[in-house]
Design a protein around this motif. Structure first.
Motif, PDB file in Angstrom:
ATOM      1  N   ALA A   1      70.055  32.019 -10.117  1.00 15.02           N
ATOM      2  CA  ALA A   1      69.205  33.281 -10.006  1.00 15.02           C
ATOM      3  C   ALA A   1      69.519  34.332 -10.922  1.00 15.02           C
ATOM      4  CB  ALA A   1      69.394  33.748  -8.757  1.00 15.02           C
ATOM      5  N   GLU A   2      71.038  34.524 -11.500  1.00 20.33           N
ATOM      6  CA  GLU A   2      71.249  35.430 -12.460  1.00 20.33           C
ATOM      7  C   GLU A   2      71.581  35.020 -13.928  1.00 20.33           C
ATOM      8  OE1 GLU A   2      74.768  37.024 -10.635  1.00 20.33           O
ATOM      9  OE2 GLU A   2      73.816  37.763  -8.736  1.00 20.33           O
ATOM     10  N   GLY A   3      71.565  33.536 -13.916  1.00 16.13           N
ATOM     11  CA  GLY A   3      72.069  33.275 -15.472  1.00 16.13           C
ATOM     12  C   GLY A   3      71.099  33.368 -16.510  1.00 16.13           C
TER      13      GLY A   3
ATOM     14  N   ALA B   1      65.215  29.634  -6.624  1.00 12.91           N
ATOM     15  CA  ALA B   1      65.795  30.191  -7.705  1.00 12.91           C
ATOM     16  C   ALA B   1      65.171  29.807  -8.901  1.00 12.91           C
ATOM     17  CB  ALA B   1      67.305  30.403  -7.676  1.00 12.91           C
TER      18      ALA B   1
ATOM     19  N   ARG C   1      75.339  39.709 -22.187  1.00 18.35           N
ATOM     20  CA  ARG C   1      74.663  38.404 -22.676  1.00 18.35           C
ATOM     21  C   ARG C   1      75.649  37.438 -23.387  1.00 18.35           C
ATOM     22  NH1 ARG C   1      69.706  37.764 -21.204  1.00 18.35           N
ATOM     23  NH2 ARG C   1      69.214  36.494 -23.056  1.00 18.35           N
TER      24      ARG C   1
ATOM     25  N   ARG D   1      73.273  28.648  -6.445  1.00 16.02           N
ATOM     26  CA  ARG D   1      72.308  29.591  -6.336  1.00 16.02           C
ATOM     27  C   ARG D   1      72.399  30.797  -7.006  1.00 16.02           C
ATOM     28  NH1 ARG D   1      71.925  34.185  -3.971  1.00 16.02           N
ATOM     29  NH2 ARG D   1      73.864  33.975  -2.905  1.00 16.02           N
ATOM     30  N   VAL D   2      73.668  31.379  -7.318  1.00 14.04           N
ATOM     31  CA  VAL D   2      73.768  32.651  -8.068  1.00 14.04           C
ATOM     32  C   VAL D   2      73.757  31.985  -9.568  1.00 14.04           C
ATOM     33  CG1 VAL D   2      75.573  34.221  -8.784  1.00 14.04           C
ATOM     34  CG2 VAL D   2      75.318  33.734  -6.536  1.00 14.04           C
TER      35      VAL D   2
ATOM     36  N   ALA E   1      79.539  38.284 -19.262  1.00 15.96           N
ATOM     37  CA  ALA E   1      79.932  39.774 -18.713  1.00 15.96           C
ATOM     38  C   ALA E   1      80.925  40.771 -19.743  1.00 15.96           C
ATOM     39  CB  ALA E   1      80.484  39.463 -17.503  1.00 15.96           C
TER      40      ALA E   1
ATOM     41  N   GLY F   1      69.431  36.188 -16.982  1.00 16.22           N
ATOM     42  CA  GLY F   1      69.613  37.517 -17.486  1.00 16.22           C
ATOM     43  C   GLY F   1      70.866  37.617 -18.365  1.00 16.22           C
ATOM     44  N   THR F   2      71.786  36.637 -18.349  1.00 10.45           N
ATOM     45  CA  THR F   2      73.023  36.809 -19.370  1.00 10.45           C
ATOM     46  C   THR F   2      72.939  35.796 -20.269  1.00 10.45           C
ATOM     47  OG1 THR F   2      74.177  34.886 -17.760  1.00 10.45           O
ATOM     48  CG2 THR F   2      74.440  37.424 -17.485  1.00 10.45           C
TER      49      THR F   2
ATOM     50  N   SER G   1      78.794  28.222  -6.039  1.00 13.32           N
ATOM     51  CA  SER G   1      77.621  29.283  -6.207  1.00 13.32           C
ATOM     52  C   SER G   1      76.425  28.952  -7.085  1.00 13.32           C
ATOM     53  CB  SER G   1      77.954  30.564  -6.461  1.00 13.32           C
ATOM     54  OG  SER G   1      77.194  31.470  -6.028  1.00 13.32           O
TER      55      SER G   1
ATOM     56  N   ARG H   1      79.937  32.734 -18.108  1.00 13.97           N
ATOM     57  CA  ARG H   1      79.399  33.910 -17.204  1.00 13.97           C
ATOM     58  C   ARG H   1      80.604  35.128 -17.517  1.00 13.97           C
ATOM     59  NH1 ARG H   1      78.564  32.956 -11.136  1.00 13.97           N
ATOM     60  NH2 ARG H   1      77.908  34.883 -11.183  1.00 13.97           N
TER      61      ARG H   1
END
Length: 109
Positions: A59-61, A93, A33, A55-56, A27, A63-64, A53, A23
């Motif tokens: 949910a967000e992985g 998620a 990405r 869930r994060v 970032a 997109g990266t 986390s 991550r």
């Protein structure tokens, strides 16, 4: 084991943990990405506590460039690890859900 960044291999034990985190790498890249997509196939996902986390990450992985595929032996195992509310967020998620044979919980069928 080493990571390669800007053409130079650096041993993982000489880098800060946050610098080797996918991550963090995503970032700090120009397009936010990973250059190459990463699949995290996590068997025994319910036993990965304390996973910070989840869930994060789920949910967000995507997109990266990080796809997470959690594998659970039973849904009740995950509820026991994270509690009903947190597990509900983790479950929702996930885009694809596969339930393998063997579960006998009426709640999960």
């Amino acid at each position: 084991m080493a990571t390669v960044r800007e053409g130079v291999a650096v041993p993982l034990n000489r880098r800060r943990e946050s610098e080797t985190c996918p991550r963090h790498l995503a970032a700090t890249s120009p397009e936010a990405r990973l250059d190459s997509p990463l699949l995290l196939a996590l068997d025994e996902f319910g036993n990965l506590s304390p996973l910070p986390s989840p869930r994060v990450l789920l949910a967000e992985g995507g997109g990266t460039g990080i796809t997470t595929m959690p594998v659970l032996q039973s849904l009740s195992q995950a509820r026991d690890t994270w509690g009903d509310h947190a597990f509900g967020a983790i479950w929702h998620a996930n885009i694809v859900k596969v339930i393998l044979g063997g579960t006998s919980s009426e709640r999960d069928l």
